[in-house]
Design a protein around this motif. Sequence first.
Motif, PDB file in Angstrom:
ATOM      1  N   GLU A 129       0.861  -1.185   0.000  1.00 26.21           N
ATOM      2  CA  GLU A 129       0.000   0.000   0.000  1.00 26.21           C
ATOM      3  C   GLU A 129       0.894   1.231   0.000  1.00 26.21           C
ATOM      4  O   GLU A 129       1.938   1.234   0.657  1.00 26.21           O
ATOM      5  CB  GLU A 129      -0.871  -0.038   1.271  1.00 26.21           C
ATOM      6  N   ASP A 130       0.483   2.270  -0.732  1.00 22.30           N
ATOM      7  CA  ASP A 130       1.320   3.472  -0.820  1.00 22.30           C
ATOM      8  C   ASP A 130       0.820   4.637   0.018  1.00 22.30           C
ATOM      9  O   ASP A 130       1.503   5.651   0.133  1.00 22.30           O
ATOM     10  CB  ASP A 130       1.480   3.905  -2.284  1.00 22.30           C
ATOM     11  N   GLU A 131      -0.328   4.539   0.650  1.00 25.16           N
ATOM     12  CA  GLU A 131      -0.863   5.627   1.455  1.00 25.16           C
ATOM     13  C   GLU A 131      -0.468   5.421   2.918  1.00 25.16           C
ATOM     14  O   GLU A 131      -0.933   4.472   3.559  1.00 25.16           O
ATOM     15  CB  GLU A 131      -2.381   5.694   1.329  1.00 25.16           C
ATOM     16  N   PRO A 132       0.374   6.307   3.475  1.00 25.08           N
ATOM     17  CA  PRO A 132       0.855   6.135   4.849  1.00 25.08           C
ATOM     18  C   PRO A 132      -0.255   6.009   5.889  1.00 25.08           C
ATOM     19  O   PRO A 132      -0.129   5.227   6.832  1.00 25.08           O
ATOM     20  CB  PRO A 132       1.702   7.389   5.098  1.00 25.08           C
ATOM     21  N   ASN A 133      -1.354   6.760   5.722  1.00 23.48           N
ATOM     22  CA  ASN A 133      -2.428   6.677   6.710  1.00 23.48           C
ATOM     23  C   ASN A 133      -3.124   5.317   6.687  1.00 23.48           C
ATOM     24  O   ASN A 133      -3.534   4.810   7.728  1.00 23.48           O
ATOM     25  CB  ASN A 133      -3.436   7.824   6.546  1.00 23.48           C
ATOM     26  N   ILE A 134      -3.243   4.716   5.511  1.00 21.27           N
ATOM     27  CA  ILE A 134      -3.843   3.380   5.403  1.00 21.27           C
ATOM     28  C   ILE A 134      -2.895   2.340   5.999  1.00 21.27           C
ATOM     29  O   ILE A 134      -3.321   1.433   6.721  1.00 21.27           O
ATOM     30  CB  ILE A 134      -4.169   3.031   3.931  1.00 21.27           C
ATOM     31  N   ILE A 135      -1.596   2.475   5.720  1.00 19.51           N
ATOM     32  CA  ILE A 135      -0.602   1.561   6.293  1.00 19.51           C
ATOM     33  C   ILE A 135      -0.670   1.615   7.815  1.00 19.51           C
ATOM     34  O   ILE A 135      -0.716   0.578   8.491  1.00 19.51           O
ATOM     35  CB  ILE A 135       0.823   1.918   5.805  1.00 19.51           C
ATOM     36  N   GLU A 136      -0.706   2.822   8.353  1.00 18.59           N
ATOM     37  CA  GLU A 136      -0.743   2.988   9.808  1.00 18.59           C
ATOM     38  C   GLU A 136      -2.014   2.390  10.398  1.00 18.59           C
ATOM     39  O   GLU A 136      -1.966   1.681  11.416  1.00 18.59           O
ATOM     40  CB  GLU A 136      -0.641   4.470  10.163  1.00 18.59           C
ATOM     41  N   ALA A 137      -3.148   2.654   9.779  1.00 21.31           N
ATOM     42  CA  ALA A 137      -4.423   2.156  10.301  1.00 21.31           C
ATOM     43  C   ALA A 137      -4.479   0.628  10.280  1.00 21.31           C
ATOM     44  O   ALA A 137      -4.831  -0.003  11.286  1.00 21.31           O
ATOM     45  CB  ALA A 137      -5.585   2.741   9.493  1.00 21.31           C
ATOM     46  N   ILE A 138      -4.144   0.027   9.153  1.00 19.18           N
ATOM     47  CA  ILE A 138      -4.201  -1.435   9.048  1.00 19.18           C
ATOM     48  C   ILE A 138      -3.177  -2.076   9.985  1.00 19.18           C
ATOM     49  O   ILE A 138      -3.477  -3.076  10.652  1.00 19.18           O
ATOM     50  CB  ILE A 138      -4.003  -1.895   7.590  1.00 19.18           C
ATOM     51  N   SER A 139      -1.988  -1.510  10.048  1.00 18.27           N
ATOM     52  CA  SER A 139      -0.961  -2.057  10.945  1.00 18.27           C
ATOM     53  C   SER A 139      -1.445  -2.041  12.390  1.00 18.27           C
ATOM     54  O   SER A 139      -1.271  -3.013  13.128  1.00 18.27           O
ATOM     55  CB  SER A 139       0.336  -1.261  10.813  1.00 18.27           C
ATOM     56  N   PHE A 140      -2.064  -0.943  12.800  1.00 22.24           N
ATOM     57  CA  PHE A 140      -2.576  -0.823  14.160  1.00 22.24           C
ATOM     58  C   PHE A 140      -3.671  -1.858  14.430  1.00 22.24           C
ATOM     59  O   PHE A 140      -3.635  -2.580  15.431  1.00 22.24           O
ATOM     60  CB  PHE A 140      -3.097   0.598  14.387  1.00 22.24           C
ATOM     61  N   ILE A 141      -4.645  -1.930  13.532  1.00 21.82           N
ATOM     62  CA  ILE A 141      -5.778  -2.853  13.694  1.00 21.82           C
ATOM     63  C   ILE A 141      -5.286  -4.291  13.822  1.00 21.82           C
ATOM     64  O   ILE A 141      -5.687  -5.026  14.724  1.00 21.82           O
ATOM     65  CB  ILE A 141      -6.743  -2.738  12.487  1.00 21.82           C
ATOM     66  N   LEU A 142      -4.414  -4.705  12.906  1.00 16.87           N
ATOM     67  CA  LEU A 142      -3.991  -6.102  12.878  1.00 16.87           C
ATOM     68  C   LEU A 142      -2.969  -6.436  13.960  1.00 16.87           C
ATOM     69  O   LEU A 142      -2.998  -7.536  14.513  1.00 16.87           O
ATOM     70  CB  LEU A 142      -3.454  -6.459  11.494  1.00 16.87           C
ATOM     71  N   SER A 143      -2.091  -5.505  14.279  1.00 19.13           N
ATOM     72  CA  SER A 143      -1.107  -5.747  15.344  1.00 19.13           C
ATOM     73  C   SER A 143      -1.810  -5.977  16.679  1.00 19.13           C
ATOM     74  O   SER A 143      -1.409  -6.855  17.455  1.00 19.13           O
ATOM     75  CB  SER A 143      -0.139  -4.572  15.462  1.00 19.13           C
ATOM     76  N   ARG A 144      -2.845  -5.212  16.943  1.00 22.00           N
ATOM     77  CA  ARG A 144      -3.622  -5.396  18.182  1.00 22.00           C
ATOM     78  C   ARG A 144      -4.290  -6.758  18.227  1.00 22.00           C
ATOM     79  O   ARG A 144      -4.591  -7.264  19.302  1.00 22.00           O
ATOM     80  CB  ARG A 144      -4.688  -4.308  18.312  1.00 22.00           C
ATOM     81  N   ASP A 145      -4.505  -7.361  17.064  1.00 21.24           N
ATOM     82  CA  ASP A 145      -5.148  -8.677  16.983  1.00 21.24           C
ATOM     83  C   ASP A 145      -4.111  -9.805  16.959  1.00 21.24           C
ATOM     84  O   ASP A 145      -4.460 -10.960  16.767  1.00 21.24           O
ATOM     85  CB  ASP A 145      -6.037  -8.733  15.730  1.00 21.24           C
ATOM     86  N   GLY A 146      -2.831  -9.459  17.095  1.00 19.71           N
ATOM     87  CA  GLY A 146      -1.796 -10.482  17.183  1.00 19.71           C
ATOM     88  C   GLY A 146      -1.035 -10.779  15.906  1.00 19.71           C
ATOM     89  O   GLY A 146      -0.218 -11.697  15.866  1.00 19.71           O
ATOM     90  N   TRP A 147      -1.271 -10.019  14.857  1.00 21.30           N
ATOM     91  CA  TRP A 147      -0.588 -10.232  13.587  1.00 21.30           C
ATOM     92  C   TRP A 147       0.732  -9.469  13.544  1.00 21.30           C
ATOM     93  O   TRP A 147       0.839  -8.392  14.107  1.00 21.30           O
ATOM     94  CB  TRP A 147      -1.454  -9.738  12.428  1.00 21.30           C
ATOM     95  N   GLN A 148       1.700 -10.015  12.845  1.00 21.16           N
ATOM     96  CA  GLN A 148       2.924  -9.274  12.540  1.00 21.16           C
ATOM     97  C   GLN A 148       2.700  -8.663  11.160  1.00 21.16           C
ATOM     98  O   GLN A 148       2.497  -9.388  10.179  1.00 21.16           O
ATOM     99  CB  GLN A 148       4.132 -10.203  12.517  1.00 21.16           C
ATOM    100  N   VAL A 149       2.715  -7.341  11.083  1.00 18.23           N
ATOM    101  CA  VAL A 149       2.413  -6.639   9.842  1.00 18.23           C
ATOM    102  C   VAL A 149       3.684  -6.007   9.293  1.00 18.23           C
ATOM    103  O   VAL A 149       4.368  -5.257   9.984  1.00 18.23           O
ATOM    104  CB  VAL A 149       1.337  -5.551  10.045  1.00 18.23           C
ATOM    105  N   ARG A 150       3.994  -6.328   8.053  1.00 18.52           N
ATOM    106  CA  ARG A 150       5.095  -5.696   7.324  1.00 18.52           C
ATOM    107  C   ARG A 150       4.454  -4.949   6.167  1.00 18.52           C
ATOM    108  O   ARG A 150       3.414  -5.343   5.660  1.00 18.52           O
ATOM    109  CB  ARG A 150       6.055  -6.741   6.749  1.00 18.52           C
ATOM    110  N   SER A 151       5.106  -3.873   5.732  1.00 25.27           N
ATOM    111  CA  SER A 151       4.532  -3.126   4.617  1.00 25.27           C
ATOM    112  C   SER A 151       5.570  -2.882   3.535  1.00 25.27           C
ATOM    113  O   SER A 151       6.776  -2.891   3.788  1.00 25.27           O
ATOM    114  CB  SER A 151       3.941  -1.800   5.096  1.00 25.27           C
ATOM    115  N   HIS A 152       5.046  -2.691   2.343  1.00 25.15           N
ATOM    116  CA  HIS A 152       5.849  -2.331   1.168  1.00 25.15           C
ATOM    117  C   HIS A 152       5.063  -1.226   0.477  1.00 25.15           C
ATOM    118  O   HIS A 152       3.865  -1.367   0.243  1.00 25.15           O
ATOM    119  CB  HIS A 152       6.044  -3.542   0.258  1.00 25.15           C
ATOM    120  N   ALA A 153       5.730  -0.114   0.132  1.00 31.30           N
ATOM    121  CA  ALA A 153       5.013   1.105  -0.251  1.00 31.30           C
ATOM    122  C   ALA A 153       4.791   1.330  -1.738  1.00 31.30           C
ATOM    123  O   ALA A 153       4.397   2.423  -2.116  1.00 31.30           O
ATOM    124  CB  ALA A 153       5.729   2.315   0.341  1.00 31.30           C
TER     125      ALA A 153
END
Length: 127
Positions: free
Chosen positions: A9-33
């Motif tokens: 994903e290339d939108e920083p706000n979307i990366i931040e939101a999804i990372s937050f949502i999934l990390s709280r649920d126990g996922w390890q989130v990596r991103s590529h922009a």
Amino acid sequence: MPRQVLLIEDEPNIIEAISFILSRDGWQVRSHAGGAGAMEAVRTRRPDLIILDVMLPDRSGFEILGDIRADPDLGATPVLMLTARGQRKDRDMAERAGASRFMTKPFSNGEMLEAVRALAGGPDAAS
């Protein structure tokens, strides 16, 4: 060991939101922009699930999805396609390209969690 999601994903706000949502649920989130180097990131990280934006700089999500599906080692990886355009033709293109699921932006936290859990079985599911 937490299950891994690769977010392309290339939108920083979307990366931040999804990372937050999934990390709280126990996922390890990596991103590529972006589209450039996305397949290398997929091959290197070997995620349990890929969240892939349709509109990326350098390459479209559809092109990347085609490469994923054509790769014998990665072809079965679940892919959740994201798009800001929710037109029926976009959904049809995603289905034809092999997307496991399609989601329109904006989405709710609950929608994202439900989609990821349904595709990959949740962070505690057996690999």
